[in-house]
Enzyme design. Sequence first.
Site, PDB file in Angstrom:
ATOM      1  N   MET A   1      34.621 106.235 -75.059  1.00 53.68           N
ATOM      2  CA  MET A   1      35.266 105.026 -74.537  1.00 53.68           C
ATOM      3  C   MET A   1      35.375 103.978 -75.651  1.00 53.68           C
ATOM      4  SD  MET A   1      34.180 104.677 -70.588  1.00 53.68           S
ATOM      5  CE  MET A   1      32.586 103.933 -70.834  1.00 53.68           C
ATOM      6  N   GLY A   2      35.207 104.411 -76.893  1.00 57.25           N
ATOM      7  CA  GLY A   2      35.342 103.482 -78.012  1.00 57.25           C
ATOM      8  C   GLY A   2      34.087 102.643 -78.202  1.00 57.25           C
TER       9      GLY A   2
ATOM     10  N   LEU B   1      32.648 102.387 -81.043  1.00 53.93           N
ATOM     11  CA  LEU B   1      31.930 103.510 -81.651  1.00 53.93           C
ATOM     12  C   LEU B   1      30.709 103.045 -82.442  1.00 53.93           C
ATOM     13  CD1 LEU B   1      35.043 105.556 -82.854  1.00 53.93           C
ATOM     14  CD2 LEU B   1      33.796 105.739 -80.681  1.00 53.93           C
TER      15      LEU B   1
ATOM     16  N   GLY C   1      25.765 106.901 -82.753  1.00 57.27           N
ATOM     17  CA  GLY C   1      25.668 108.020 -81.818  1.00 57.27           C
ATOM     18  C   GLY C   1      26.982 108.795 -81.782  1.00 57.27           C
ATOM     19  N   HIS C   2      28.078 108.052 -81.680  1.00 52.74           N
ATOM     20  CA  HIS C   2      29.398 108.693 -81.698  1.00 52.74           C
ATOM     21  C   HIS C   2      29.633 109.390 -83.046  1.00 52.74           C
ATOM     22  CE1 HIS C   2      30.167 105.257 -78.768  1.00 52.74           C
ATOM     23  NE2 HIS C   2      30.447 106.308 -78.037  1.00 52.74           N
TER      24      HIS C   2
ATOM     25  N   GLY D   1      27.262 113.871 -75.676  1.00 55.68           N
ATOM     26  CA  GLY D   1      25.901 113.482 -76.053  1.00 55.68           C
ATOM     27  C   GLY D   1      24.867 113.854 -74.999  1.00 55.68           C
TER      28      GLY D   1
ATOM     29  N   SER E   1      23.798 102.580 -77.597  1.00 52.28           N
ATOM     30  CA  SER E   1      24.770 102.538 -76.512  1.00 52.28           C
ATOM     31  C   SER E   1      25.708 101.372 -76.763  1.00 52.28           C
ATOM     32  CB  SER E   1      24.046 102.344 -75.175  1.00 52.28           C
ATOM     33  OG  SER E   1      24.968 101.906 -74.195  1.00 52.28           O
ATOM     34  N   SER E   2      26.971 101.571 -76.406  1.00 52.00           N
ATOM     35  CA  SER E   2      27.931 100.467 -76.555  1.00 52.00           C
ATOM     36  C   SER E   2      27.505  99.282 -75.696  1.00 52.00           C
ATOM     37  CB  SER E   2      29.324 100.921 -76.120  1.00 52.00           C
ATOM     38  OG  SER E   2      29.628 102.148 -76.730  1.00 52.00           O
TER      39      SER E   2
HETATM   40  P1  AMP Z   1      30.753 106.656 -74.349  1.00 45.72           P
HETATM   41  O1  AMP Z   1      31.701 106.108 -75.353  1.00 45.72           O
HETATM   42  O2  AMP Z   1      29.576 105.787 -74.074  1.00 45.72           O
HETATM   43  O3  AMP Z   1      31.450 107.161 -73.107  1.00 45.72           O
HETATM   44  O4  AMP Z   1      30.126 107.945 -75.017  1.00 45.72           O
HETATM   45  C1  AMP Z   1      30.923 108.948 -75.592  1.00 45.72           C
HETATM   46  C2  AMP Z   1      30.046 110.113 -75.960  1.00 45.72           C
HETATM   47  O5  AMP Z   1      29.042 109.673 -76.876  1.00 45.72           O
HETATM   48  C3  AMP Z   1      29.311 110.705 -74.744  1.00 45.72           C
HETATM   49  O6  AMP Z   1      29.327 112.115 -74.855  1.00 45.72           O
HETATM   50  C4  AMP Z   1      27.928 110.145 -74.891  1.00 45.72           C
HETATM   51  O7  AMP Z   1      26.934 110.987 -74.331  1.00 45.72           O
HETATM   52  C5  AMP Z   1      27.780 110.085 -76.404  1.00 45.72           C
HETATM   53  N1  AMP Z   1      26.746 109.124 -76.811  1.00 45.72           N
HETATM   54  C6  AMP Z   1      26.576 107.856 -76.354  1.00 45.72           C
HETATM   55  N2  AMP Z   1      25.484 107.298 -76.910  1.00 45.72           N
HETATM   56  C7  AMP Z   1      24.946 108.230 -77.731  1.00 45.72           C
HETATM   57  C8  AMP Z   1      23.802 108.265 -78.587  1.00 45.72           C
HETATM   58  N3  AMP Z   1      22.976 107.211 -78.703  1.00 45.72           N
HETATM   59  N4  AMP Z   1      23.554 109.393 -79.288  1.00 45.72           N
HETATM   60  C9  AMP Z   1      24.385 110.477 -79.173  1.00 45.72           C
HETATM   61  N5  AMP Z   1      25.479 110.502 -78.387  1.00 45.72           N
HETATM   62  C10 AMP Z   1      25.756 109.405 -77.678  1.00 45.72           C
END
Ligand code: AMP
Length: 277
Positions: free
Chosen positions: A27-28, A30, A33-34, A147, A185-186
Amino acid sequence: MKIISTKAELRVKQSAGGKRRVLVPTMGALHAGHVSLIRLAREHAGRDGEVAVSIFVNPLQFEPGADFARYPRPEAADEELCRQEGVDLIFRPLPNEMYFEDCSIFVEETGLSERLCGASRPEHFRGVCTVVTKLFHLLAPDAAVFGEKDFQQLTIIRRMVRDLNFSVEIIGGPTVREPDGLALSSRNQYLSEEERAQAPIIRETLLEASKSDENSARKLAATVREKIETASLARIDYVEIVDLDNLQPSLTIEPRSLLAVAVFFGKTRLIDNIVLR
Ligand code: AMP
């Protein structure tokens, strides 16, 4: 690096393809983690393959009144980070590219989504499964990386791929953390200074629980609750110990037990998990 925002452009791009494509749906906003998922995608794509990142704040997976409108959308920074990481393609659809106003077909998982995050957010995984299905159809990836922080999401996507016969390999990537253990986390940027200072209690508690000799899941979960509640700003959404594969509650701690928690600090809901034993 190509940046594509419409389905029509994507089709042109696809027909020029033929390379192994690995997708990282996001969801951007970034963060590292991303980035770790993008690097994992590159490992799986190979140097000749293509790493695609989708950036779409999916309205369907937000509860009414949740943070959809204020979710961060730092487009230029996201683009720069993808460029630095050697991403080949960003798919950043416009909101009206993804959903017709009268769309009436959704993808719903009916078992694994009832507990954990699904209990307090009943529409969430329907939104996730629907958007991931659409991304898989549009981008036709050979593999996709998710993730392990969002463990329930990863489990549900694996189930969806199995049950609906998608030809996409699903790859899980480990959780990346701040030096004090807080999972990136974003949403961490919503935390006040005081909330941010208390948030590492989540990881500390999970680590402590993973070293415990307690065999009863109920007792261990109670200990976890008590410790997290020592943080004055923490409000627990759930503490659950479940089987890693089917997310059903564990009675005793087994090698495949997962301890998963969701904790509010103010309005910000943080999740984390750890495999016990
Ligand atoms: P999001 O942008 O929050 O929807 O996350 C996109 C992807 O990044 C999802 O597969 C999440 O599980 C992964 N993700 C989010 N936070 C982390 C993190 N701290 N470490 C590894 N992957 C992550």
